[in-house]
Design an enzyme around this catalytic site. Structure first.
Site, mmCIF file in Angstrom:
data_model
loop_
_atom_site.group_PDB
_atom_site.id
_atom_site.type_symbol
_atom_site.label_atom_id
_atom_site.label_comp_id
_atom_site.label_asym_id
_atom_site.label_seq_id
_atom_site.Cartn_x
_atom_site.Cartn_y
_atom_site.Cartn_z
ATOM 1 N N GLU A 72 -3.634 -0.537 7.865
ATOM 2 C CA GLU A 72 -2.458 -0.190 8.676
ATOM 3 C C GLU A 72 -2.604 -0.804 10.064
ATOM 4 O OE1 GLU A 72 -1.410 4.002 9.070
ATOM 5 O OE2 GLU A 72 -1.919 4.329 6.966
ATOM 6 N N ARG A 79 0.860 -1.179 0.000
ATOM 7 C CA ARG A 79 0.000 0.000 0.000
ATOM 8 C C ARG A 79 0.899 1.233 0.000
ATOM 9 N NH1 ARG A 79 -2.719 2.893 4.643
ATOM 10 N NH2 ARG A 79 -4.020 4.376 3.524
ATOM 11 N N GLU A 109 -7.273 8.248 6.387
ATOM 12 C CA GLU A 109 -7.514 8.877 7.697
ATOM 13 C C GLU A 109 -7.893 10.353 7.577
ATOM 14 O OE1 GLU A 109 -4.474 8.160 10.595
ATOM 15 O OE2 GLU A 109 -4.547 5.988 10.353
ATOM 16 N N HIS A 140 -2.773 10.954 0.996
ATOM 17 C CA HIS A 140 -2.274 10.622 2.333
ATOM 18 C C HIS A 140 -1.629 11.889 2.902
ATOM 19 C CE1 HIS A 140 -1.013 7.019 4.974
ATOM 20 N NE2 HIS A 140 -0.656 8.097 5.641
ATOM 21 N N ASN A 193 -7.747 1.223 9.467
ATOM 22 C CA ASN A 193 -6.460 1.387 10.145
ATOM 23 C C ASN A 193 -6.699 1.198 11.635
ATOM 24 O OD1 ASN A 193 -5.317 2.024 7.723
ATOM 25 N ND2 ASN A 193 -4.738 4.120 8.269
ATOM 26 N N TYR A 242 -4.670 0.817 15.366
ATOM 27 C CA TYR A 242 -3.436 0.854 16.150
ATOM 28 C C TYR A 242 -3.667 0.529 17.618
ATOM 29 C CZ TYR A 242 -0.800 2.744 12.244
ATOM 30 O OH TYR A 242 -0.166 2.895 11.037
HETATM 31 C C1 FCB Z 1 -1.241 6.515 10.775
HETATM 32 C C2 FCB Z 1 -0.905 7.224 9.474
HETATM 33 C C3 FCB Z 1 0.437 6.837 8.912
HETATM 34 C C4 FCB Z 1 1.478 6.710 9.988
HETATM 35 C C5 FCB Z 1 0.994 5.813 11.083
HETATM 36 C C6 FCB Z 1 2.001 5.568 12.178
HETATM 37 O O1 FCB Z 1 -2.189 7.227 11.463
HETATM 38 O O2 FCB Z 1 -1.892 6.957 8.520
HETATM 39 O O3 FCB Z 1 0.797 7.781 7.938
HETATM 40 O O4 FCB Z 1 1.805 7.959 10.473
HETATM 41 O O5 FCB Z 1 -0.172 6.354 11.647
#
Ligand code: FCB
Length: 451
Positions: free
Chosen positions: A360, A77, A166, A121, A302, A304
């Site tokens: 992500e 990606r 995002e 992005h 995405n 995290y």
């Molecule tokens: C996400 C972003 C990516 C990178 C990661 C760590 O929020 O999409 O560009 O910064 O975090």
């Protein structure tokens, strides 16, 4: 657990973005983008770092794609730099920019790596920012024209296109001032968000014009989607009305403020009330919500982490520690179930049966040191290994229980330009040092997992 525990045709990829890795910020006719400019303002970026050189992907993409392949990944990606292709954001095309992406995509295809392209992005052409950027509704037409150019050029080679990555980053850049372009004000941020959503809808319509009517999802033809990050907020004290209120409002102001208009065609009541009360209601014109809510082919999630909220900061820490002292050495909570929860959340509330990609997932190290072992440089990152393992276990559980997830993209191959944090927040499976690459334990872990 390894890749055999996932569906056979699952895509396993590395995610990146143009401004974070390409470098060559002033070369071959590229125009400036808002991060090129923002990073020039002293004090805005950690260590006053800039994206000028980054990982030099602009030159080193062949070897960096080969590294992905050598770890066993079969997808990548990446994002197009709008200003590399259209230096002013509209009008004049920089052929050298298009040629660069043509070479990158050809190399991926040669290696058997499936391209997954994001159109935006976070790197708005600076010329467009000077003309109002996301604060003007013109952004929909500018973005539509840019998107159409990309679709026409790459529709036969790229099966996955996402309009935006995002959208919240645009809010952060126009409301909190922490990201480029560095504007401030809640109303400004909400208007930028609304106009971004209009631009998303416009790009989806251009996609259908160029690529034909919606078909069933498949990698043998181009598909269109969007990428949203879900950091679900939980109240620290489950029956504390104050904590519940904070967490709920945050969920409305963040991911639901995009998911609801995109998938349902309306802003939810609590967000409308909040915008009314804070005087931040954007200009919404008749027909806007219908034009935002275009039908998509896939959704990019995405993920995290989750967030724990409380009016009493120690309560948030208690809630996390209560679950097993789950902090990582970068101070973040280790909560791999976040991916399982986020999938259940988006599927039941917004995306239904739409195919999903995890676009992500990853974590950062602040103190990763290069050590020498047997005469070789190594970087030990046990926290990252634990993180990936945990998240993939929960992803597997979601897939086993029927979530239609088609692929997973790790963030990211190399330590890179982490926006406002600069180069100090390291997310890579490897680090580029001079002309070479140092593998971290997590790279070896993935090679084993994907073998
Ligand atoms: C996400 C972003 C990516 C990178 C990661 C760590 O929020 O999409 O560009 O910064 O975090």
């Amino acid at each position: 657990m390894n890749r055999k525990d996932f569906p056979e045709d699952f895509l396993w990829g590395i995610a990146t973005s143009a401004a974070q890795i390409e470098g060559a910020a002033f070369e071959d006719g590229k125009g400036l983008n808002i991060w090129d400019v923002f990073s020039r303002i002293p004090g805005k970026i950690g260590n006053n770092d800039t994206p000028d050189v980054a990982c030099d992907y602009y030159r080193k993409y062949p070897e960096q794609l080969e590294l992905m392949k050598s770890l066993g990944f079969n997808a990548h990606r990446f994002s197009f730099s709008w200003a590399r292709i259209l230096p002013d954001g509209f009008g004049r095309v920089n052929q050298a920019g298009l040629d660069f992406y043509r070479r990158v995509v050809d190399k991926m295809l040669e290696l058997g790596i499936t391209p997954n392209a994001t159109l935006y992005h976070w790197d708005l052409p600076f010329e467009l920012e000077c003309r109002g950027g996301f604060l003007t509704r013109d952004i929909a037409g500018w973005f539509g024209d840019y998107a159409e150019l990309i679709f026409r050029t790459f529709k036969d080679e790229i099966p996955l296109f996402a309009t935006f990555n995002e959208p919240i980053a645009t809010y952060v850049g126009y409301s909190l001032g922490a990201f480029a372009p560095g504007r401030k004000g809640e109303k400004c941020g909400r208007q930028a968000n609304h106009n971004l959503l209009l631009a998303h809808g416009e790009a989806v319509r251009r996609f259908r014009d160029v690529c034909g009517p919606k078909k069933e999802f498949g990698l043998d033809h181009p598909n269109i989607g969007i990428v949203v990050d879900v950091w679900h907020h939980h109240p620290a004290r489950k029956d504390d009305p104050g904590d519940i209120r904070i967490a709920e409002l945050e969920n409305e102001k963040t991911y639901r403020s995009y998911m609801s208009p995109i998938f349902k065609g309306f802003y939810r009541e609590p967000l409308l009330r909040y915008m009314e009360e804070t005087g931040s209601m954007p200009d919404i014109q008749p027909g806007d919500m219908e034009s935002i809510c275009e039908s998509l082919d896939f959704f990019g999630l995405n993920c995290y982490n989750r967030v724990v909220d409380s009016s009493d900061p120690s309560a948030a820490r208690d809630e996390i520690e209560h679950r097993g002292g789950n902090f990582m050495d970068n101070g973040q909570e280790y909560y791999p179930k976040a991916i399982y929860d986020a999938l259940a959340n988006v599927r039941s509330n917004f995306t239904g049966d739409l195919p999903i990609f995890i676009t992500e997932n990853g974590t950062f190290g602040l103190n990763e040191r290069i050590e020498t072992e047997n005469g070789r440089p190594v970087i030990h990152d046990p926290t990252r290994v634990r993180y990936y393992k945990g998240f993939l276990e929960w992803l597997k559980k979601a897939v086993d229980e029927g979530a239609d997830v088609r692929g997973y993209f790790a963030w990211t191959l190399l330590d890179n330009f982490e926006w406002t944090a600069g180069y100090g927040y390291r997310f890579g499976l490897m680090r580029k040092e001079g002309d070479g690459y140092i593998e971290k334990d997590s790279a070896a872990w993935f090679r084993d997992f994907l073998k």
